[in-house]
Design an enzyme around this catalytic site. Structure first.
Site, PDB file in Angstrom:
ATOM      1  N   ARG A 180     -21.438  -1.809   2.861  1.00 51.11           N
ATOM      2  CA  ARG A 180     -20.747  -3.303   2.713  1.00 51.11           C
ATOM      3  C   ARG A 180     -21.002  -4.000   4.155  1.00 51.11           C
ATOM      4  NH1 ARG A 180     -14.434  -3.877   1.690  1.00 51.11           N
ATOM      5  NH2 ARG A 180     -14.286  -2.314   3.253  1.00 51.11           N
ATOM      6  N   ARG A 190       0.781  -1.329  -0.014  1.00 46.38           N
ATOM      7  CA  ARG A 190      -0.057   0.047   0.021  1.00 46.38           C
ATOM      8  C   ARG A 190       1.049   1.416   0.158  1.00 46.38           C
ATOM      9  NH1 ARG A 190      -5.091  -2.374   2.475  1.00 46.38           N
ATOM     10  NH2 ARG A 190      -6.369  -0.771   2.608  1.00 46.38           N
ATOM     11  N   ARG A 209     -18.270  -3.257   9.055  1.00 44.96           N
ATOM     12  CA  ARG A 209     -17.060  -2.979   9.567  1.00 44.96           C
ATOM     13  C   ARG A 209     -16.800  -1.626  10.355  1.00 44.96           C
ATOM     14  NH1 ARG A 209     -12.663  -4.267   4.870  1.00 44.96           N
ATOM     15  NH2 ARG A 209     -11.781  -2.416   5.725  1.00 44.96           N
ATOM     16  N   ARG A 268      -9.756   7.103   4.274  1.00 47.16           N
ATOM     17  CA  ARG A 268      -9.140   5.870   3.785  1.00 47.16           C
ATOM     18  C   ARG A 268      -9.153   6.382   2.257  1.00 47.16           C
ATOM     19  NH1 ARG A 268     -13.140   1.774   5.246  1.00 47.16           N
ATOM     20  NH2 ARG A 268     -12.022   0.078   3.880  1.00 47.16           N
TER      21      ARG A 268
END
Ligand code: ADP
Ligand code: AMP
Length: 213
Positions: free
Chosen positions: A127, A88, A160, A171
């Site tokens: 999600r 990343r 989450r 993010r």
């Protein structure tokens, strides 16, 4: 075959990885999953990682590099693996190249899944994941047959902690600043396989298997 699945949070890396595991019989190595398991177990690693993850920041390079270095030496990785969510940062990619060189190995393909920001926010905030088997769903785009129940194992679905609008925004910023430069890094190695990540999940799977074959 050693593959990196590259793309912003919500691009569909985990969704595609689970289908690719069946197709190619190689394991998915998700640093996010490994870190979340450590948080759940309350290990030292989990305690260290949690504060970064809750803020949507990256866990320090040295920590995730150590995790991957151990994991790729496991016997199930002998025929290849799929890295999901790692590397990343450029230092992580450099460390990966270094460890693979020591193992006389290399990355074959960097599958870069491309999805626009607006769509990513919708995907991440909707999600849902199964607590038992880790299967992924989306409340609108890929809903389970019964609300909050996994189709595959009957487990409970959860959201989450970092999939709220505020953390998602950080993010995505972190991705642009720290992870996007990896496209250039792997372009110079001639390994980037760009994939349009918008559309039907099965169609995207077809696009990926086509470039890998
Ligand atoms: P990543 O692992 O890249 O963060 P996921 O695979 O977890 O992303 O996907 C993020 C969310 O988007 C999940 O809820 C998933 O069900 C949904 N999703 C994945 N692929 C698609 C797609 N092609 N179209 C719509 N939603 C998708
Ligand atoms: P993911 O499941 O890939 O969305 O990752 C969730 C969170 O775990 C990220 O927001 C980071 O805090 C952390 N994380 C996962 N992989 C890495 C990585 N390669 N480097 C640093 N932090 C990571």
């Amino acid at each position: 075959m050693n593959i990196i699945l590259l793309g912003p949070p919500g691009a569909g890396k985990g969704t595609q990885a689970k289908m690719l595991v069946d197709q190619y019989q190689i394991p998915q190595i998700s640093t996010g999953d490994i870190l979340r398991a450590a948080v759940k177990e309350g290990t030292q690693l989990g305690k260290e990682a949690k504060s970064y993850m809750d803020k949507g920041e990256l866990v320090p390079d040295s920590v995730v590099i150590g995790i991957v270095e151990e994991r790729i030496k496991e016997p199930d990785c002998a025929k290849g693996y799929m890295l999901d969510g790692f590397p990343r940062t450029v230092p992580q990619a450099e460390a990966l190249d270094g460890m693979l060189q020591n193992l006389s190995s290399m990355i074959d393909h960097v599958v870069s899944i491309e999805v626009g920001k607006e769509e990513l926010v919708k995907r991440l905030t909707g999600r849902r994941t199964c607590r038992e088997c880790g299967a992924g769903y989306h409340v609108m785009f890929d809903p389970p047959k019964t609300e909050d129940v996994c189709d595959k194992c009957g487990g409970e679905l959860y959201q989450r902690d970092d999939d709220n609008v505020e953390t998602v925004t950080s993010r995505l910023e972190v991705y642009e600043a720290q992870t996007l430069p990896l496209i250039g890094y792997y372009k110079t190695q001639g390994k980037v396989r760009p994939i349009d990540g918008v559309g039907d999940i099965k169609d995207i799977f077809g696009r990926i298997t086509q470039v890998l074959s």
